[in-house]
Design an enzyme around this catalytic site. Structure first.
Site, PDB file in Angstrom:
ATOM      1  N   ARG A 155      24.378  43.226  18.458  1.00 10.80           N
ATOM      2  CA  ARG A 155      24.840  42.322  19.509  1.00 10.80           C
ATOM      3  C   ARG A 155      25.554  43.077  20.628  1.00 10.80           C
ATOM      4  NH1 ARG A 155      25.640  39.783  14.624  1.00 10.80           N
ATOM      5  NH2 ARG A 155      24.916  37.619  14.391  1.00 10.80           N
ATOM      6  N   ILE A 156      26.457  43.988  20.241  1.00 12.17           N
ATOM      7  CA  ILE A 156      27.226  44.711  21.256  1.00 12.17           C
ATOM      8  C   ILE A 156      26.335  45.699  21.990  1.00 12.17           C
ATOM      9  CG2 ILE A 156      29.155  46.292  21.634  1.00 12.17           C
ATOM     10  CD1 ILE A 156      30.459  45.015  19.124  1.00 12.17           C
ATOM     11  N   ALA A 234      32.713  52.229  18.676  1.00 13.79           N
ATOM     12  CA  ALA A 234      32.337  51.644  17.386  1.00 13.79           C
ATOM     13  C   ALA A 234      33.349  52.009  16.312  1.00 13.79           C
ATOM     14  CB  ALA A 234      30.925  52.090  17.008  1.00 13.79           C
ATOM     15  N   ARG A 235      33.083  53.077  15.555  1.00 10.17           N
ATOM     16  CA  ARG A 235      33.971  53.528  14.488  1.00 10.17           C
ATOM     17  C   ARG A 235      34.174  55.034  14.606  1.00 10.17           C
ATOM     18  NH1 ARG A 235      35.454  49.153  14.246  1.00 10.17           N
ATOM     19  NH2 ARG A 235      35.535  47.689  12.503  1.00 10.17           N
ATOM     20  N   ASP A 259      37.063  55.275  22.063  1.00 12.21           N
ATOM     21  CA  ASP A 259      38.010  54.181  21.814  1.00 12.21           C
ATOM     22  C   ASP A 259      38.502  54.207  20.372  1.00 12.21           C
ATOM     23  OD1 ASP A 259      39.392  51.749  22.530  1.00 12.21           O
ATOM     24  OD2 ASP A 259      37.942  50.677  21.286  1.00 12.21           O
ATOM     25  N   GLU A 264      42.496  57.469  12.598  1.00  9.79           N
ATOM     26  CA  GLU A 264      43.408  56.749  13.475  1.00  9.79           C
ATOM     27  C   GLU A 264      44.421  55.880  12.731  1.00  9.79           C
ATOM     28  OE1 GLU A 264      41.006  52.671  14.570  1.00  9.79           O
ATOM     29  OE2 GLU A 264      40.478  54.474  15.665  1.00  9.79           O
ATOM     30  N   HIS A 294      41.737  52.178  20.324  1.00  8.24           N
ATOM     31  CA  HIS A 294      40.977  51.123  19.633  1.00  8.24           C
ATOM     32  C   HIS A 294      41.260  49.772  20.291  1.00  8.24           C
ATOM     33  CE1 HIS A 294      38.934  50.212  15.552  1.00  8.24           C
ATOM     34  NE2 HIS A 294      38.615  49.282  16.428  1.00  8.24           N
TER      35      HIS A 294
END
Length: 328
Positions: A155-156, A234-235, A259, A264, A294
């Site tokens: 979707r993203i 994303a991750r 991001d 983290e 994030h």
């Protein structure tokens, strides 16, 4: 019926109250992460929602089942910290929130890309020094005409592709599965290596799994186009940070915008965190890496939808035994 909500985001409390009134279902707030002690509170509830997806003790899965719980509802897209095997063994349905606001992340991704292409970081450094000259250190580039590779066309990723296309860029991707929704928007290539070799910009929008941990590493960077840009919303675990810094330092890649960071946990969403991570500091201070905490998802719409959609999934499982957002 009653639902217990573990440690909601403080900005989601109004949305939780709205959902409670709309559905005429009591939602109690517990400002703690789930643990072996407070899981016992669920004896008085029909279901629960977790803001943080980490379950610190494997015994909790079994105890949830013993307390007649049917589900684990997390408020994020990611569910990699949930042990799906343990959940299956306990007969629990695990749900996530796959589409709380793809627009939020996609728009932030576009901002990150544009800031790189327009040399925002160097411009701001010059402004701090009152250097107002126009020279080759700050001359920008257009997104139009660039080739953007999407890693993770969900979707993203698809929303990013639509926005990028509006700027006049070419979008390429690879997927082992058919992607009919991408027709007319994305050129689907025959392999991931072909995407890496052709893209001026790689934008990451994939879930993190055991199979793709550190997918973006030294070997992958060597397959990428010289001077390419890497963007990750994303991750953090998808990127080997050490290899990324090395690839930028040796000129293989031109720039990166991140991001997320693979370690983290002790850092993000904390004020003046107490951590010992030289690699993070190296990344944070690198002149050719933009780091964000994030935060690409962080909009009013996203925070509200996370809470309400997670509650919807919990209610769906309580009532039907299953959910369209089931991940196990």
């Amino acid at each position: 019926m009653k639902i217990l909500y573990y440690k909601p985001h403080p900005l989601a409390l109004d949305a939780i109250k709205e959902w409670e009134e709309e559905n005429d279902i009591k939602v109690d707030i517990l400002n703690e992460l789930i643990n072996e002690e407070n899981v016992e509170k669920l004896a008085d509830y029909d279901g629960s929602v977790f803001t943080v997806t980490h379950i610190p003790n494997d015994k909790i899965y079994k105890r949830l089942a013993e307390l007649n719980q049917k589900q684990i509802s997390v408020t994020s897209v990611g569910f990699e910290k949930i042990d799906l095997d343990k959940a299956n063994d306990a007969g629990l349905v695990v749900t996530n929130v796959p589409d709380y606001s793809p627009e939020s992340i996609a728009e932030f991704t576009i901002m990150m890309i544009l800031k790189i292409l327009k040399r925002d970081k160097q411009i701001r450094l010059n402004l701090e020094k009152k250097d107002f000259r126009q020279n080759d250190t700050i001359i920008g580039e257009t997104l139009k005409g660039k080739t953007v590779g999407i890693y993770g066309l969900g979707r993203i990723g698809l929303h990013v592709a639509k926005l990028v296309k509006a700027f006049g860029a070419n979008i390429i991707s690879y997927s082992p599965r058919e992607k009919p929704q991408a027709e007319g928007i994305v050129d689907m290539l025959d392999s991931q290596d072909e995407v890496l070799a052709k893209a001026d910009i790689i934008s990451i929008h994939s879930a993190l799994t055991a199979d793709n941990f550190h997918f973006f590493n030294k070997e992958t960077f060597e397959k990428m186009k010289d001077g390419a840009i890497l963007v990750n919303c994303a991750r953090g675990g998808l990127v080997d940070t050490r290899d990324l810094i090395d690839a930028i330092d040796n000129g293989r890649l031109a720039y990166a915008a991140l991001d997320v960071y693979e370690k983290e946990g002790p850092i993000v969403n904390r004020n003046n965190p107490d951590y010992d991570d030289p690699l993070f500091d190296e990344m944070l201070n690198h002149p050719k890496i933009d780091f964000y905490q994030h935060i690409s998802y962080f909009t009013t719409e996203a925070i509200n939808n996370q809470a309400k959609f997670a509650l919807n999934s919990a209610l769906e499982v309580i009532r039907t035994g299953d959910s369209k957002n089931r991940v196990n």
